[in-house]
Design a protein around this motif. Structure first.
Motif, short mmCIF file in Angstrom:
data_model
loop_
_atom_site.label_atom_id
_atom_site.label_comp_id
_atom_site.label_asym_id
_atom_site.label_seq_id
_atom_site.Cartn_x
_atom_site.Cartn_y
_atom_site.Cartn_z
N TRP A 170 0.81 -1.21 0.00
CA TRP A 170 0.00 0.00 0.00
C TRP A 170 0.85 1.27 0.00
N ILE A 171 2.18 1.10 -0.03
CA ILE A 171 3.10 2.23 -0.11
C ILE A 171 3.80 2.20 -1.47
N THR A 172 3.83 3.35 -2.15
CA THR A 172 4.58 3.47 -3.40
C THR A 172 5.46 4.72 -3.32
N VAL A 173 6.72 4.58 -3.70
CA VAL A 173 7.65 5.71 -3.70
C VAL A 173 8.16 5.94 -5.11
N THR A 174 8.10 7.20 -5.60
CA THR A 174 8.54 7.55 -6.94
C THR A 174 9.39 8.82 -6.90
N PRO A 175 10.59 8.83 -7.52
CA PRO A 175 11.30 7.68 -8.08
C PRO A 175 11.90 6.82 -6.98
N SER A 176 12.33 5.63 -7.36
CA SER A 176 12.86 4.71 -6.37
C SER A 176 14.38 4.62 -6.40
N SER A 177 15.02 5.35 -7.31
CA SER A 177 16.49 5.35 -7.36
C SER A 177 16.94 6.59 -8.11
N GLY A 178 18.21 6.93 -7.94
CA GLY A 178 18.75 8.10 -8.61
C GLY A 178 20.17 8.35 -8.19
N GLU A 179 20.66 9.55 -8.53
CA GLU A 179 22.03 9.93 -8.20
C GLU A 179 22.05 11.37 -7.71
N ASP A 180 22.77 11.61 -6.63
CA ASP A 180 22.90 12.92 -6.01
C ASP A 180 21.54 13.43 -5.53
N ASN A 181 21.35 14.74 -5.52
CA ASN A 181 20.16 15.33 -4.90
C ASN A 181 18.90 15.04 -5.72
N GLU A 182 17.77 14.96 -5.02
CA GLU A 182 16.48 14.75 -5.69
C GLU A 182 15.41 15.51 -4.91
N SER A 183 14.67 16.37 -5.61
CA SER A 183 13.59 17.13 -4.98
C SER A 183 12.24 16.51 -5.33
N GLY A 184 11.32 16.55 -4.38
CA GLY A 184 9.96 16.12 -4.66
C GLY A 184 9.78 14.64 -4.86
N ILE A 185 10.54 13.81 -4.15
CA ILE A 185 10.25 12.38 -4.14
C ILE A 185 8.85 12.21 -3.55
N THR A 186 8.02 11.39 -4.18
CA THR A 186 6.61 11.29 -3.78
C THR A 186 6.32 9.94 -3.14
N VAL A 187 5.74 9.98 -1.96
CA VAL A 187 5.24 8.78 -1.28
C VAL A 187 3.73 8.76 -1.41
N SER A 188 3.18 7.68 -1.95
CA SER A 188 1.73 7.54 -2.13
C SER A 188 1.22 6.38 -1.29
N LEU A 189 0.11 6.61 -0.59
CA LEU A 189 -0.52 5.58 0.24
C LEU A 189 -1.92 5.32 -0.29
N THR A 190 -2.30 4.05 -0.40
CA THR A 190 -3.66 3.72 -0.78
C THR A 190 -4.59 3.91 0.41
N GLN A 191 -5.89 3.96 0.16
CA GLN A 191 -6.86 4.12 1.25
C GLN A 191 -6.83 2.91 2.16
N ASN A 192 -6.84 3.17 3.45
CA ASN A 192 -6.91 2.09 4.43
C ASN A 192 -8.37 1.86 4.79
N THR A 193 -8.87 0.66 4.52
CA THR A 193 -10.27 0.33 4.82
C THR A 193 -10.39 -0.67 5.96
N GLY A 194 -9.27 -0.98 6.62
CA GLY A 194 -9.31 -1.94 7.71
C GLY A 194 -8.69 -1.38 8.98
N SER A 195 -8.00 -2.24 9.71
CA SER A 195 -7.36 -1.83 10.96
C SER A 195 -6.15 -0.96 10.66
N ALA A 196 -5.67 -0.25 11.69
CA ALA A 196 -4.46 0.56 11.54
C ALA A 196 -3.32 -0.32 11.04
N ARG A 197 -2.46 0.25 10.21
CA ARG A 197 -1.38 -0.53 9.61
C ARG A 197 -0.10 0.30 9.59
#
Length: 238
Positions: A103-130
């Motif tokens: 339920w976690i996605t990170v974009t981009p997942s690799s690179g070199e030197d500095n990187e701005s605006g790496i994005t972490v996306s979470l899907t909706q949680n419809t159950g217990s805390a996770r």
């Protein structure tokens, strides 16, 4: 003027070096240290070296590299709806980012030197805390930083009303209750009686139904107070 590759690094050059303890802030290097030894560098900031030096040796500028800096706290607690958030990464050299949950996605997942605006996306949680962990690896420095994410259970989520019978202790009583006097409960929007994984007693979807059996008149499902664990058909009255 171009820098000689064997020049010694000064405190001004270290403005971009960083401290990797806790929620990191960029380190201010003491102005008294115009040229710095390996031990002074390691005490003041988080760096790595491309050669081996004794603690009292001055380190050439071109052998000193910026250590891993991540502009995100080590612990993040968030709500159930789908969401995303950015963070920045600063390091000299190659890096990679992995996660340990689908339920976690990170974009981009690799690179070199500095990187701005790496994005972490979470899907909706419809159950217990996770919870899950993002691992940032500065490959050339062999340094790691971990972001632990906890996503809360649904509260105030979008819900659909559903008419069901209820019994605190008996599946067949829940079936009979559906016939004699059903009540309106609420399940996560888009779910049906058979695939619902949460059931609430109020329209905002903030309070779970107490443990017991619920029925649509055809089948009964057992609700523990936090999830469904069993299902049985209703027995027709003779």
């Amino acid at each position: 003027m171009a820098r000689s590759t064997n020049a010694m690094i000064t405190y001004n050059d270290l403005d971009y070096m960083v401290d990797n303890e806790g929620f990191r802030a960029k380190t201010t290097i003491p102005t008294s240290n115009r040229c710095m030894t390996k031990s002074a560098l390691e005490a003041s900031t988080y760096v790595y070296f491309t050669d081996t030096y004794a603690n009292n040796q001055l380190v050439p500028y071109n052998h000193i590299h910026r250590g891993l800096y991540v502009s995100a706290p080590a612990d993040i607690e968030t709500f159930a709806p789908a969401q995303s958030f950015p963070f920045d990464l600063e390091v000299d050299g190659n890096w990679s980012i992995t996660d340990d949950r689908t339920w976690i996605t990170v974009t981009p997942s690799s690179g070199e030197d500095n990187e701005s605006g790496i994005t972490v996306s979470l899907t909706q949680n419809t159950g217990s805390a996770r919870s899950g962990t993002i691992t940032v690896h500065a490959i050339d420095a062999n340094q790691y930083y971990y972001i632990d994410i906890t996503q809360a259970e649904p509260t105030g989520v979008d819900v659909d009303p559903i008419t069901l019978g209820y019994s605190a202790s008996d599946a067949q009583d829940a079936c009979l209750d559906y016939v004699s006097g059903p009540f309106t409960y609420y399940i996560t929007a888009g779910r049906t009686f058979y695939n619902a994984i949460s059931i609430f007693v109020n329209d905002p979807g903030a309070t779970y139904l107490p443990a017991g059996w619920v029925s649509n008149g055809i089948d009964a499902r057992y609700w523990t107070g936090s999830n469904f664990t069993a299902q049985t058909p209703c027995v027709p009255e003779e």
